[in-house]
Design an enzyme around this catalytic site. Structure first.
Site, PDB file in Angstrom:
ATOM      1  N   ARG A  39      11.390   4.095   3.160  1.00 37.41           N
ATOM      2  CA  ARG A  39      11.059   3.101   4.196  1.00 37.41           C
ATOM      3  C   ARG A  39      12.340   2.328   4.495  1.00 37.41           C
ATOM      4  O   ARG A  39      13.047   1.911   3.573  1.00 37.41           O
ATOM      5  CB  ARG A  39       9.978   2.144   3.697  1.00 37.41           C
TER       6      ARG A  39
ATOM      7  N   ARG B 162       0.802  -1.221   0.000  1.00 39.53           N
ATOM      8  CA  ARG B 162       0.000   0.000   0.000  1.00 39.53           C
ATOM      9  C   ARG B 162       0.833   1.269   0.000  1.00 39.53           C
ATOM     10  O   ARG B 162       0.569   2.193  -0.759  1.00 39.53           O
ATOM     11  CB  ARG B 162      -0.918   0.052   1.229  1.00 39.53           C
ATOM     12  N   THR B 163       1.825   1.352   0.885  1.00 38.98           N
ATOM     13  CA  THR B 163       2.503   2.636   1.052  1.00 38.98           C
ATOM     14  C   THR B 163       3.242   3.024  -0.231  1.00 38.98           C
ATOM     15  O   THR B 163       3.066   4.126  -0.759  1.00 38.98           O
ATOM     16  CB  THR B 163       3.450   2.590   2.261  1.00 38.98           C
TER      17      THR B 163
ATOM     18  N   LYS C 198      26.224  -2.425  -1.627  1.00 35.45           N
ATOM     19  CA  LYS C 198      27.692  -2.395  -1.739  1.00 35.45           C
ATOM     20  C   LYS C 198      28.316  -1.645  -0.576  1.00 35.45           C
ATOM     21  O   LYS C 198      29.511  -1.397  -0.553  1.00 35.45           O
ATOM     22  CB  LYS C 198      28.098  -1.694  -3.039  1.00 35.45           C
TER      23      LYS C 198
ATOM     24  N   HIS D 224       5.416   5.857  11.549  1.00 32.70           N
ATOM     25  CA  HIS D 224       4.875   5.725  10.188  1.00 32.70           C
ATOM     26  C   HIS D 224       3.829   6.840   9.989  1.00 32.70           C
ATOM     27  O   HIS D 224       2.631   6.590   9.978  1.00 32.70           O
ATOM     28  CB  HIS D 224       4.246   4.338  10.031  1.00 32.70           C
TER      29      HIS D 224
HETATM   30  C1  NCD Z   1       2.136  -1.232   8.104  1.00 31.97           C
HETATM   31  C2  NCD Z   1       3.628  -1.010   8.168  1.00 31.97           C
HETATM   32  O1  NCD Z   1       4.348  -1.224   7.206  1.00 31.97           O
HETATM   33  O2  NCD Z   1       4.048  -0.574   9.227  1.00 31.97           O
HETATM   34  N1  NCD Z   1       1.622  -1.335   6.830  1.00 31.97           N
HETATM   35  C3  NCD Z   1       1.349  -0.213   6.107  1.00 31.97           C
HETATM   36  O3  NCD Z   1       2.197   0.582   5.808  1.00 31.97           O
HETATM   37  N2  NCD Z   1       0.073  -0.010   5.751  1.00 31.97           N
HETATM   38  C4  NCD Z   1       1.637  -2.246   9.063  1.00 31.97           C
HETATM   39  C5  NCD Z   1       2.319  -3.587   9.161  1.00 31.97           C
HETATM   40  O4  NCD Z   1       3.258  -3.914   8.457  1.00 31.97           O
HETATM   41  O5  NCD Z   1       1.852  -4.353  10.023  1.00 31.97           O
END
Ligand code: NCD
Length: 354
Positions: free
Chosen positions: A101, A51-52, A80, A129
């Site tokens: 991320r 999703r993100t 590397k 997040h």
């Molecule tokens: C979450 C995450 O990556 O922290 N997912 C997300 O971004 N919607 C939740 C998870 O991984 O449990």
């Protein structure tokens, strides 16, 4: 121009404006379809995502912009041995905004120190997040028309669940919010999140291990998965306990309660709940695209040059958290801030500095 590393990097007024803009974008997408023409978004994903990452990319394409990036660490020069600092400097040359991320806590904060373009934290280890929280707030506001005067149950892994940390930090700023923290004792909320709420807000916490105890009082139930991949060696051998939301468990809940989940779900919400009118987790994922469009557009519309936040560290002190990027990449400068209890905390990951 600024980085969005923590949900507290935005004021509640800025969050409200983003939610309004997201609604307008959803209603009139054609008005926004050329607003980022010629701009490029970089997605640097060192951890899995559906999703993100895809909602950020979909958001940028819907604004008329372009995307580049990687979705696995082993396809970039980090494999590397390239540092976060050099990666951030280089990607700033090729893009106008960076979404990162990373499995190390504070990595997007580190990138923000060296990038000349805004950096958005898309999840840093078990820490924060913020854009998932924007998605959550957008969904709650749509359901209730407000973000104050709510009882919110947050259930699952509150120790490592980064979405729960950012959501709780955000909710501490609204009036008359009651937070019901539901977790096994071994996965309870870290202390640094339970900081003093701003004066006069009348926010209260209750902690319980039972999903049933407060069910009838909740306006929102936010389910999360147990973050097994973040467990340390000693935690792997134990069974922390588990919550499964079923139609049976929902019998005592309010009719207008709304069920959220950042997703992915494993088995914490049974599929039989999907057809319950209170289930909102798929709509929540849809809001994610519009709120990210609003965020990209507002960051790229800001013409001020980026300033690195001031902060120093008394010599010889180090962050104690082995999952912090400043621990993993020892060439990063240690940066600290004073917590309300007067202890020094790490700017990257909020852990103690000693
Ligand atoms: C979450 C995450 O990556 O922290 N997912 C997300 O971004 N919607 C939740 C998870 O991984 O449990």
């Amino acid at each position: 121009m600024k980085d969005i590393i923590n949900i507290l990097d935005m004021t509640t007024r800025e969050i409200d404006a983003l939610i309004d803009m997201a609604e307008d974008i959803k209603a009139y997408p054609e008005r926004y379809s050329e607003t980022c023409r010629g701009r490029t978004l970089a997605t640097l994903f060192f951890e899995p995502s559906t999703r993100t990452r895809l909602s950020f990319e979909a958001a940028m394409y819907s604004l008329g912009g372009n995307c580049l990036g990687f979705s696995q660490e082993n396809t970039s020069s980090v494999a590397k041995g390239e540092s976060i600092a050099d990666t951030a400097r280089i990607v700033s040359i090729y893009s106008d905004i960076i979404v990162m991320r990373h499995y190390a806590e504070g990595a997007p904060y580190a990138a923000g120190l060296y990038a000349t373009v805004p950096v958005i934290n898309a999840g840093d280890g078990g820490h924060n997040h913020p854009t998932q929280t924007l998605t959550d707030l957008c969904t709650i506001k749509k359901e209730f028309g407000r973000l104050d005067r709510l009882t919110i149950g947050i259930c699952g892994d509150l120790k490592y669940g980064r979405t729960t940390h950012s959501l709780i930090s955000a909710m501490l700023r609204y009036d008359n919010v009651r937070l019901v923290l539901i977790s096994p004792p071994s996965l309870s909320l870290p202390d640094y999140i339970k900081r003093e709420p701003p004066a006069g807000r009348n926010v209260s916490f209750v902690e319980t291990a039972s999903l049933d105890e407060y069910m009838g009082e909740l306006d929102v139930l936010y389910m999360t998965r147990i973050q097994k991949e973040r467990f340390d060696q000693s935690e792997r051998s134990g069974a922390p306990g588990k919550y499964i939301l079923t139609p049976e468990k929902l019998k005592g809940a309010k009719k207008e309660m709304c069920i959220l989940h950042p997703l992915p779900r494993v088995d914490e919400i049974s599929v039989a709940v999907d057809s319950d009118p209170r289930a909102r987790y798929f709509e929540e994922a849809e809001h994610g695209k519009y709120i990210r469009m609003a965020l990209i557009l507002s960051l790229l519309s800001d013409t001020q040059t980026k300033k690195t936040p001031d902060c120093e560290c008394p010599g010889g002190k180090k962050c104690v958290n082995k999952k912090c990027i400043s621990y993993v990449e020892s060439t990063l400068p240690q940066r600290v801030y004073p917590a309300p209890d007067k202890t020094l905390r790490c700017c990257y990951c909020d852990a103690d500095v000693r």
